[in-house]
Design a protein around this motif. Structure first.
Motif, PDB file in Angstrom:
ATOM      1  N   UNK A   8      37.348  22.736  12.240  1.00  0.00           N
ATOM      2  CA  UNK A   8      37.652  21.368  12.666  1.00  0.00           C
ATOM      3  C   UNK A   8      36.431  20.452  12.558  1.00  0.00           C
ATOM      4  N   UNK A   9      35.282  20.982  13.011  1.00  0.00           N
ATOM      5  CA  UNK A   9      34.044  20.205  12.949  1.00  0.00           C
ATOM      6  C   UNK A   9      33.651  19.917  11.500  1.00  0.00           C
ATOM      7  N   UNK A  10      33.798  20.903  10.622  1.00  0.00           N
ATOM      8  CA  UNK A  10      33.476  20.714   9.204  1.00  0.00           C
ATOM      9  C   UNK A  10      34.408  19.695   8.573  1.00  0.00           C
ATOM     10  N   UNK A  11      35.674  19.697   8.946  1.00  0.00           N
ATOM     11  CA  UNK A  11      36.635  18.758   8.386  1.00  0.00           C
ATOM     12  C   UNK A  11      36.368  17.322   8.842  1.00  0.00           C
ATOM     13  N   UNK A  12      35.783  17.174  10.016  1.00  0.00           N
ATOM     14  CA  UNK A  12      35.490  15.850  10.559  1.00  0.00           C
ATOM     15  C   UNK A  12      34.188  15.243  10.026  1.00  0.00           C
ATOM     16  N   UNK A  13      33.446  16.004   9.215  1.00  0.00           N
ATOM     17  CA  UNK A  13      32.170  15.499   8.678  1.00  0.00           C
ATOM     18  C   UNK A  13      32.359  14.778   7.390  1.00  0.00           C
TER      19      UNK A  13
END
Length: 171
Positions: free
Chosen positions: A166-171
């Motif tokens: 999720x964090x990687x997708x939000x970057x």
């Protein structure tokens, strides 16, 4: 299945045979130490009592909240890593006395683990580093590192990998 060792008994249920499995005086001593620790507001004193008189392995900066109940008969089977929080009124069991047997199992709580209030941890369970256990959870099996679990029966709410994705997708 949890990692427990099973000890069959014959005759009356295993709880009636308790003092064949653990010393009466050990239980008395542990009861007194646990009662003092439950009510003391001083975290370093609690950790000292648990380490010194109960044989528990307790990591640096770990905090046991008010009213926590470690296993009264086999507290030496409990280990808690560093910088963890054990929430209000949590019970950590290392034994189960049943009708035809009793079971013993080590409880391993990792580093930087958060256990919510009113949870119960059963014997033979390992809670991985960085895990979060929500309030009022029955921890009846292992908890993966970095995950969040909750409920009764316990279920995984999210894993460390899901959070990272999720964090990687939000970057």
């Amino acid at each position: 299945m949890r990692r427990t060792t099973r000890y069959p008994v014959k005759g009356a249920n295993s709880l009636w045979q308790i003092y064949k499995t653990v010393s009466f005086w050990k239980v008395v001593k542990n009861f007194i130490v646990i009662q003092v620790a439950r009510y003391t507001p001083f975290l370093p004193v609690k950790n000292w009592l648990y380490r010194t008189f109960l044989g528990m392995k307790v990591g640096d900066q770990t905090a046991f909240a008010l009213m926590v109940v470690p296993d009264i008969m086999f507290p030496e089977k409990i280990s808690v890593g560093k910088n963890s929080v054990i929430g209000f009124n949590t019970t950590i069991l290392a034994h189960e006395y049943l009708i035809n047997e009793y079971r013993l199992g080590d409880v391993e709580i990792g580093d930087e683990v958060m256990i919510g209030a009113n949870s119960t941890i059963l014997p033979g369970v390992k809670i991985g580093d960085g895990a979060t256990v929500s309030a009022a959870t029955l921890v009846n099996r292992d908890v993966p590192p970095g995950s969040m679990v909750g409920g009764n029966p316990m279920r995984v709410i999210y894993t460390k990998e899901e959070v990272e994705a999720r964090e990687a997708a939000n970057k």
